[in-house]
Design a protein around this motif. Structure first.
Motif, PDB file in Angstrom:
ATOM      1  N   LEU A  67       1.925 -39.029  20.951  1.00 21.28           N
ATOM      2  CA  LEU A  67       3.087 -38.189  20.694  1.00 21.28           C
ATOM      3  C   LEU A  67       3.648 -37.612  21.990  1.00 21.28           C
ATOM      4  N   ILE A  68       2.797 -37.095  22.833  1.00 25.20           N
ATOM      5  CA  ILE A  68       3.252 -36.545  24.110  1.00 25.20           C
ATOM      6  C   ILE A  68       3.926 -37.626  24.941  1.00 25.20           C
ATOM      7  N   SER A  69       3.397 -38.843  24.892  1.00 21.20           N
ATOM      8  CA  SER A  69       3.966 -39.938  25.690  1.00 21.20           C
ATOM      9  C   SER A  69       5.357 -40.352  25.218  1.00 21.20           C
ATOM     10  N   VAL A  70       5.703 -40.019  23.971  1.00 19.66           N
ATOM     11  CA  VAL A  70       7.053 -40.334  23.477  1.00 19.66           C
ATOM     12  C   VAL A  70       8.080 -39.602  24.324  1.00 19.66           C
ATOM     13  N   GLY A  71       7.791 -38.356  24.658  1.00 16.76           N
ATOM     14  CA  GLY A  71       8.697 -37.576  25.488  1.00 16.76           C
ATOM     15  C   GLY A  71       9.928 -37.121  24.720  1.00 16.76           C
ATOM     16  N   GLU A  72      10.745 -36.364  25.413  1.00 19.08           N
ATOM     17  CA  GLU A  72      11.966 -35.852  24.792  1.00 19.08           C
ATOM     18  C   GLU A  72      13.000 -36.955  24.667  1.00 19.08           C
ATOM     19  N   GLY A  73      13.821 -36.870  23.676  1.00 18.75           N
ATOM     20  CA  GLY A  73      14.864 -37.865  23.456  1.00 18.75           C
ATOM     21  C   GLY A  73      14.345 -39.047  22.671  1.00 18.75           C
ATOM     22  N   ILE A 104       1.690 -26.838  24.099  1.00 15.62           N
ATOM     23  CA  ILE A 104       0.639 -27.489  24.885  1.00 15.62           C
ATOM     24  C   ILE A 104       1.054 -27.565  26.350  1.00 15.62           C
ATOM     25  N   LYS A 105       2.286 -27.991  26.602  1.00 16.14           N
ATOM     26  CA  LYS A 105       2.744 -28.107  27.987  1.00 16.14           C
ATOM     27  C   LYS A 105       2.794 -26.743  28.678  1.00 16.14           C
ATOM     28  N   THR A 106       3.182 -25.706  27.945  1.00 15.63           N
ATOM     29  CA  THR A 106       3.204 -24.363  28.521  1.00 15.63           C
ATOM     30  C   THR A 106       1.783 -23.912  28.864  1.00 15.63           C
ATOM     31  N   ALA A 107       0.868 -24.098  27.932  1.00 13.26           N
ATOM     32  CA  ALA A 107      -0.523 -23.693  28.159  1.00 13.26           C
ATOM     33  C   ALA A 107      -1.174 -24.511  29.270  1.00 13.26           C
ATOM     34  N   ALA A 108      -0.739 -25.752  29.433  1.00 14.29           N
ATOM     35  CA  ALA A 108      -1.348 -26.643  30.421  1.00 14.29           C
ATOM     36  C   ALA A 108      -0.683 -26.555  31.791  1.00 14.29           C
ATOM     37  N   SER A 109       0.343 -25.727  31.916  1.00 14.97           N
ATOM     38  CA  SER A 109       1.015 -25.586  33.211  1.00 14.97           C
ATOM     39  C   SER A 109       0.244 -24.595  34.076  1.00 14.97           C
ATOM     40  N   PRO A 110      -0.180 -25.036  35.244  1.00 13.37           N
ATOM     41  CA  PRO A 110      -0.924 -24.118  36.111  1.00 13.37           C
ATOM     42  C   PRO A 110      -0.019 -22.985  36.605  1.00 13.37           C
ATOM     43  N   ALA A 111      -0.614 -21.813  36.816  1.00 17.67           N
ATOM     44  CA  ALA A 111       0.145 -20.674  37.326  1.00 17.67           C
ATOM     45  C   ALA A 111       0.677 -20.976  38.723  1.00 17.67           C
ATOM     46  N   ARG A 112      -0.127 -21.676  39.484  1.00 14.76           N
ATOM     47  CA  ARG A 112       0.265 -22.069  40.835  1.00 14.76           C
ATOM     48  C   ARG A 112       0.111 -23.574  40.953  1.00 14.76           C
ATOM     49  N   PRO A 113       1.146 -24.275  41.348  1.00 10.93           N
ATOM     50  CA  PRO A 113       0.984 -25.728  41.507  1.00 10.93           C
ATOM     51  C   PRO A 113       0.049 -26.028  42.681  1.00 10.93           C
ATOM     52  N   SER A 114      -0.776 -27.029  42.504  1.00  7.85           N
ATOM     53  CA  SER A 114      -1.681 -27.416  43.594  1.00  7.85           C
ATOM     54  C   SER A 114      -0.945 -28.328  44.548  1.00  7.85           C
ATOM     55  N   GLY A 115      -1.521 -28.539  45.700  1.00  8.17           N
ATOM     56  CA  GLY A 115      -0.915 -29.410  46.697  1.00  8.17           C
ATOM     57  C   GLY A 115      -1.054 -30.878  46.342  1.00  8.17           C
ATOM     58  N   LEU A 116      -1.887 -31.160  45.361  1.00  6.55           N
ATOM     59  CA  LEU A 116      -2.136 -32.546  44.985  1.00  6.55           C
ATOM     60  C   LEU A 116      -1.083 -33.051  44.019  1.00  6.55           C
ATOM     61  N   ASP A 117      -0.571 -34.213  44.259  1.00  4.44           N
ATOM     62  CA  ASP A 117       0.366 -34.813  43.313  1.00  4.44           C
ATOM     63  C   ASP A 117      -0.431 -35.760  42.421  1.00  4.44           C
ATOM     64  N   LEU A 118      -0.909 -35.226  41.304  1.00  2.00           N
ATOM     65  CA  LEU A 118      -1.787 -36.004  40.430  1.00  2.00           C
ATOM     66  C   LEU A 118      -1.082 -37.193  39.806  1.00  2.00           C
ATOM     67  N   ARG A 119       0.213 -37.064  39.533  1.00  2.00           N
ATOM     68  CA  ARG A 119       0.921 -38.212  38.950  1.00  2.00           C
ATOM     69  C   ARG A 119       0.894 -39.396  39.897  1.00  2.00           C
TER      70      ARG A 119
END
Length: 142
Positions: free
Chosen positions: A48-54, A112-127
């Motif tokens: 479901l998450i992979s469907v994305g918006e639209g 889920i996306k709100t809860a999973a968003s870190p307060a501070r982005p890390s320097g790592l680009d995980l994607r």
């Protein structure tokens, strides 16, 4: 002397990713309960998450997600039955279907996306790291 980090290879990363997904599955359980979405399996949630918006083409979801067609079909049926997606025929290619989130899915995924968003982005680009991992592992070893 080599550090622990220097000795890691992609199989170690795969184990860490697998463990991370199990932790994430536990992380989303209270969110799913809050939305009365306990009928949503973790695999179907990830789909479901992979469907994305639209609107998304089912064919593209299957290819991009490297899903077996029958597994995707079962997931889509369950998501549609649960009221998480709407599905209709693609008028430009009648062999394909389009899907999109329902308001119910938007609420769940947004939480889920709100809860999973870190307060501070890390320097790592995980994607980028995961894309490189996937690209490397997609090659069949000889």
């Amino acid at each position: 002397m080599r550090t622990e980090e220097a000795r890691e290879n992609l199989s170690d990363i795969a184990v860490a990713m697998d463990r991370s997904l199990r932790v994430f599955a536990d992380f989303v359980k209270p969110i799913l309960r809050r939305h009365k979405a306990t009928d949503l399996s973790f695999g179907n949630l990830m789909f479901l998450i992979s469907v994305g918006e639209g609107d998304a083409r089912v064919k593209d979801l299957v290819q991009k997600g490297r899903h077996v067609g029958s597994n995707a079909s079962y997931a889509l049926k369950a998501l549609e039955k649960g009221g998480y997606i709407k599905r209709w025929m693609d008028e430009s290619d009648r062999r394909n279907a389009l899907v999109s989130w329902t308001p119910k899915a938007i609420d769940v995924v947004t939480d889920i996306k709100t809860a999973a968003s870190p307060a501070r982005p890390s320097g790592l680009d995980l994607r980028k790291a995961f894309a490189a991992f996937e690209s490397h592992c997609a090659r069949v070893p000889e």
